[in-house]
Motif scaffolding. Structure first.
Motif, PDB file in Angstrom:
ATOM      1  N   CYS A  14       0.844  -1.196   0.000  1.00 39.58           N
ATOM      2  CA  CYS A  14       0.000   0.000   0.000  1.00 39.58           C
ATOM      3  C   CYS A  14       0.873   1.238   0.000  1.00 39.58           C
ATOM      4  O   CYS A  14       1.879   1.322   0.729  1.00 39.58           O
ATOM      5  CB  CYS A  14      -0.917  -0.026   1.231  1.00 39.58           C
ATOM      6  SG  CYS A  14      -1.951   1.436   1.403  1.00 39.58           S
ATOM      7  N   CYS A  21      -0.025   3.030   3.942  1.00 42.00           N
ATOM      8  CA  CYS A  21       0.302   2.356   5.209  1.00 42.00           C
ATOM      9  C   CYS A  21       1.376   1.298   5.064  1.00 42.00           C
ATOM     10  O   CYS A  21       1.752   0.669   6.047  1.00 42.00           O
ATOM     11  CB  CYS A  21      -0.958   1.730   5.808  1.00 42.00           C
ATOM     12  SG  CYS A  21      -1.655   0.384   4.824  1.00 42.00           S
ATOM     13  N   LYS A  58       1.379  -1.604   3.898  1.00 44.79           N
ATOM     14  CA  LYS A  58       0.953  -2.960   4.176  1.00 44.79           C
ATOM     15  C   LYS A  58       1.141  -3.819   2.936  1.00 44.79           C
ATOM     16  O   LYS A  58       0.773  -3.413   1.833  1.00 44.79           O
ATOM     17  CB  LYS A  58      -0.509  -2.950   4.600  1.00 44.79           C
ATOM     18  CG  LYS A  58      -1.112  -4.323   4.821  1.00 44.79           C
ATOM     19  CD  LYS A  58      -2.606  -4.189   5.156  1.00 44.79           C
ATOM     20  CE  LYS A  58      -3.251  -5.551   5.323  1.00 44.79           C
ATOM     21  NZ  LYS A  58      -4.702  -5.416   5.608  1.00 44.79           N
ATOM     22  N   CYS A  97      -7.187   2.225   2.972  1.00 44.17           N
ATOM     23  CA  CYS A  97      -6.554   3.491   2.570  1.00 44.17           C
ATOM     24  C   CYS A  97      -7.182   4.046   1.290  1.00 44.17           C
ATOM     25  O   CYS A  97      -7.271   5.267   1.112  1.00 44.17           O
ATOM     26  CB  CYS A  97      -5.063   3.286   2.380  1.00 44.17           C
ATOM     27  SG  CYS A  97      -4.187   2.906   3.917  1.00 44.17           S
ATOM     28  N   GLY A 108      -5.860  11.120   7.149  1.00 48.19           N
ATOM     29  CA  GLY A 108      -4.638  10.389   6.842  1.00 48.19           C
ATOM     30  C   GLY A 108      -3.367  11.140   7.183  1.00 48.19           C
ATOM     31  O   GLY A 108      -2.318  10.856   6.607  1.00 48.19           O
ATOM     32  N   LEU A 120      -0.212   9.230   8.105  1.00 50.31           N
ATOM     33  CA  LEU A 120       0.392   8.404   7.068  1.00 50.31           C
ATOM     34  C   LEU A 120       1.242   9.205   6.093  1.00 50.31           C
ATOM     35  O   LEU A 120       1.768   8.655   5.134  1.00 50.31           O
ATOM     36  CB  LEU A 120      -0.701   7.664   6.287  1.00 50.31           C
ATOM     37  CG  LEU A 120      -1.631   6.771   7.129  1.00 50.31           C
ATOM     38  CD1 LEU A 120      -2.739   6.217   6.254  1.00 50.31           C
ATOM     39  CD2 LEU A 120      -0.850   5.648   7.779  1.00 50.31           C
ATOM     40  N   ASN A 175       8.849   6.735   6.726  1.00 53.92           N
ATOM     41  CA  ASN A 175       8.919   5.579   7.602  1.00 53.92           C
ATOM     42  C   ASN A 175      10.094   5.707   8.550  1.00 53.92           C
ATOM     43  O   ASN A 175      11.088   6.395   8.278  1.00 53.92           O
ATOM     44  CB  ASN A 175       9.049   4.286   6.798  1.00 53.92           C
ATOM     45  CG  ASN A 175       7.765   3.955   6.069  1.00 53.92           C
ATOM     46  OD1 ASN A 175       6.706   4.420   6.476  1.00 53.92           O
ATOM     47  ND2 ASN A 175       7.873   3.169   4.999  1.00 53.92           N
TER      48      ASN A 175
END
Length: 494
Positions: A38, A41, A43, A62, A86, A89, A93
């Motif tokens: 994704c 996120c 994922k 999302c 959001g 997000l 990271n």
């Protein structure tokens, strides 16, 4: 000709070639296995939960956040209330991994024409989130109290005169009545200082005698004029509510507990009973406890009730009065015994003077009344086994004790054939014992041979008019010979 490798498809996320061993396909494009995640996120995805949009991959959640409908009731793929933008997000990271830069942009609420949108924020209000007040539609998140920001609904909101909405408490503080007894929408004492900027009013003592009334027309306690708002009535006179108190203990009264005294004043029930009620044992304070409030010991002794009736003061005709004192007996003090009427005071034992009643009295042959103990001492049977208490008696087949004849001390013998068959004296109900041959005294109701006391279970009537126990009856009148005698199966020739 130089070697040219075949052109492999490029991964939209990292731009590198994608080989068959690691490819993932979505939206007509091929991705590396580790890039197939994704864009918001991060994922990892598969073919069942990936969604492609303009060359980017998203999970279903999302994708709904970024491109799905917004507002109350939408978001997160469920029917919950969500306005998720959001923001959590959008950053990099923690591991410094490169992302595809996909971000969720917040959707701005469209402004409505002046006077048509939400009165609080001015945005357009749609039916799914509409809350009505004063004929105007509010957003549900805008439908809160202006002062405390408490969430409201159609049951708890109050429309203020400033065209705003409030909860009930804030509305009462700002626009409700002020002073003692008002505030917070309830009957509590409240004088809100931050609503009007003033301090709570101080309690003042009202002088009810400041306005005097004409003589005989005002309050009997202070003499002031009595107006309708404070009027209390007692004995046809008007009192101030403040003055309507007990004269002695100053207890506040009402129409239930007030007592009008003979001095034209008012009292509570307790003080009225002490001052004007009856005195002595059993009176005072309106109850039945012993109370002699305000009396000295001499007064109590002098007023203590005492009654000593003289039963001989009114003589009765001879043979008609009380057998003990000879006085007239009236119905209020009448006691009956053996057909004669006695005074209640005289109805006691002639020996021990114990008070008697119809259950304890025994009529003696001397025309007196006795208790049961004294009757048994005077007229009961004598010998072993009789008396105040059961004594130990040892009886053999032959009596070893000589019994003397016991006769009544006074009285005349009965007519022939009507008295006791043994002694000839009259038999009264309290000592009557019956047999086939007649009526006996309890003391005479014994075996003619061994003088053993008898009852209905061991009585045997002899042919000579006497009574016997079973053993003596068997000796005198039973069969003789081997196998008979003494009521047992022994060999006897007695």
């Amino acid at each position: 000709m130089p070697f040219k490798p075949a052109d492999n498809p490029k991964c939209p996320k990292c731009g590198k070639s994608v080989y068959a061993a690691e490819e993932r396909v979505a939206g007509g494009l091929k991705w590396h296995k580790m890039c197939f995640k994704c864009g918001l996120c991060q994922k990892l995805l598969d073919s069942t939960n990936c969604t492609e949009h303009e060359g980017e991959l998203y999970c279903k959640v999302c994708h709904a956040r970024k491109f799905g409908p917004k507002g109350y009731g939408f978001g997160g793929g469920a029917g919950c209330l969500s306005m998720d933008t959001g923001d959590h997000l959008k950053g990099e990271n923690a591991g410094g991994l490169r992302t595809n830069g996909a971000c969720m942009e917040s959707r701005v609420i469209a402004k409505a024409p002046p006077g048509e949108g939400c009165p609080r924020c001015g945005g357009c209000v749609y039916a799914a989130e509409q809350m009505l007040a004063r004929g105007k539609g509010y957003h549900k998140r805008c439908f809160t109290c202006l002062t405390c920001s408490k969430g409201l609904d159609s049951m708890t909101h109050c429309d203020g005169p400033d065209k705003e909405i409030y909860c009930r408490v804030c509305y009462a503080k700002k626009f409700g009545p002020k002073g003692y007894g008002y505030g917070k929408g309830a009957g509590v004492l409240q004088s809100d200082p931050y609503a009007n900027g003033d301090q709570a009013p101080k309690t003042t003592v009202i002088d009810t005698a400041a306005i005097q009334a004409p003589p005989g027309k005002g309050c009997p306690r202070c003499g002031g004029a009595v107006y309708a708002a404070e009027q209390v009535l007692a004995k046809g006179r008007e009192w101030h509510r403040k003055c309507f108190k007990c004269h002695d203990c100053s207890k506040t009264l009402d129409s239930i507990i007030a007592c009008d005294g003979p001095d034209n004043d008012v009292y509570c029930k307790t003080c009225y009973g002490k001052k004007w009620g009856p005195h002595g044992y059993g009176f005072a304070c309106g109850s039945g406890f012993l109370q002699t409030d305000g009396l000295s010991e001499d007064e109590i002794s002098a007023n203590r009730p005492f009654y000593n009736p003289d039963t001989t003061s009114i003589k009765a005709p001879k043979g008609q009065g009380c057998p003990r004192c000879g006085g007239m007996v009236f119905a209020a003090e009448q006691q009956l015994a053996k057909g004669t009427m006695w005074h209640k005071k005289c109805f006691n034992c002639a020996e021990c003077h114990r008070p008697l009643d119809s259950m304890l009295a025994c009529d003696g042959p001397d025309k007196e009344i006795h208790c049961r103990s004294c009757y048994a001492k005077l007229f009961g049977p004598r010998g072993f086994g009789y008396g105040h208490a059961p004594t130990l008696v040892s009886t053999d087949s032959e009596p070893t004790v000589t019994y003397t004849e016991q006769l009544p001390f006074t009285g005349q013998k009965a007519a022939k054939g009507q008295g006791c068959p043994r002694c000839g004296f009259p038999v009264y109900a309290a000592e009557k014992m019956n047999s086939k041959n007649g009526t006996w005294h309890r003391r005479c109701f014994s075996c003619a041979d061994c003088h053993r006391s008898l009852d209905s279970t061991n009585l045997c009537d002899g042919p000579n008019g006497e009574i016997y126990c079973r053993g003596c009856y068997g000796r005198n009148f039973g069969p003789k010979g081997v196998g008979f005698g003494l009521g047992a199966g022994t060999l006897t020739m007695a």
